[in-house]
Design an enzyme around this catalytic site. Structure first.
Site, mmCIF file in Angstrom:
data_model
loop_
_atom_site.group_PDB
_atom_site.id
_atom_site.type_symbol
_atom_site.label_atom_id
_atom_site.label_comp_id
_atom_site.label_asym_id
_atom_site.label_seq_id
_atom_site.Cartn_x
_atom_site.Cartn_y
_atom_site.Cartn_z
ATOM 1 N N CYS A 85 0.874 -1.173 0.000
ATOM 2 C CA CYS A 85 0.000 0.000 0.000
ATOM 3 C C CYS A 85 0.908 1.220 0.000
ATOM 4 O O CYS A 85 1.796 1.329 0.858
ATOM 5 C CB CYS A 85 -0.895 0.016 1.234
ATOM 6 N N CYS A 197 -0.982 4.441 -6.337
ATOM 7 C CA CYS A 197 -2.034 3.948 -5.449
ATOM 8 C C CYS A 197 -2.380 2.573 -5.979
ATOM 9 O O CYS A 197 -2.615 2.415 -7.177
ATOM 10 C CB CYS A 197 -3.250 4.867 -5.455
#
Length: 236
Positions: A85, A197
């Site tokens: 992440c 992302c």
């Protein structure tokens, strides 16, 4: 004798991102047999609080659960740990302090991949927390690479709804919104895109959208670094 190699993957943010990262690892090693693939342990627990909401002051910090995941990966013997992440790297220093095993920073791996392409400018697609932190921009600037960012209006109309569409399983709808943002950055002069992302490359692949020049996926860049570390270990 070298310490046994075991890659720890701190996932769950979202769970699909961790699964995609494992696939990127398999592709990066490109082995001739199962036994040549990277040994890994994955902590893919999606109950970690939302990182975007936490950084916006609208939700609890994910740090306690992130530390718990890192500690569990340490207990089972991880030799290196990666975070699947981008936004969770906001807590990178605290997680490294809690870990025996070294953590690998996704922005370092991404910068290596971007610099190898020698662009003069890149368009950065990321959460507001990642954009505000500036990890990518500072690293790119050291290579004389200008970073073009989405506008506040683009973040509100395209990035945020596109990202959360992927999280709720509507990947194609998210892809349409994120493709609009990607094209806007290209139209403003970005030579390359950095899809920082984990939902973004998944969404763009789902609708078959590709920029005229290959974009850089930080998960793929991190997988390449991990594959190199694994291959170096195997050759010693």
């Amino acid at each position: 004798m070298a310490e046994p190699f075991l890659l720890g993957v701190l996932g769950g943010m979202g769970p699909l991102a961790a699964v995609d990262f494992q696939y990127q690892l398999l592709r990066a090693v490109n082995s001739a047999s199962d036994q040549q693939q990277i040994p890994m342990a994955v902590w893919n627990v999606p109950q970690i609080p939302d990182r975007q909401q936490a950084l916006a002051g609208r939700g609890p910090s994910p740090l306690p659960q992130l530390i718990d995941g890192v500690e569990r990966l340490n207990r089972i013997g991880a030799s290196h740990i990666v975070i699947a992440c981008n936004t969770a790297h906001h807590w990178f220093e605290a997680l490294q302090a809690a870990s025996r095993a070294p953590l690998l920073h996704i922005a370092d791996a991404t910068t290596e991949a971007v610099a190898a392409l020698s662009p003069t400018s890149v368009g950065l697609i990321a959460t507001q927390g990642t954009l505000d932190a500036g990890w990518f921009q500072r690293r790119f600037a050291r290579h004389n690479i200008e970073t073009l960012l989405p506008t506040a209006a683009e973040m509100a109309s395209d990035f945020v709804p596109g990202c959360y569409a992927v999280k709720r399983g509507d990947v194609a709808a998210g892809g349409e919104q994120l493709a609009r943002l990607a094209q806007a950055l290209l139209d403003r002069g970005a030579e390359r895109l950095v899809l920082a992302c984990t939902e973004v490359p998944l969404a763009l692949r789902a609708i078959g959208w590709q920029p005229p020049r290959a974009a850089v996926d930080p998960a793929e860049a991190m997988a390449a670094v991990c594959a190199r570390l694994w291959q170096q270990q195997r050759s010693t």
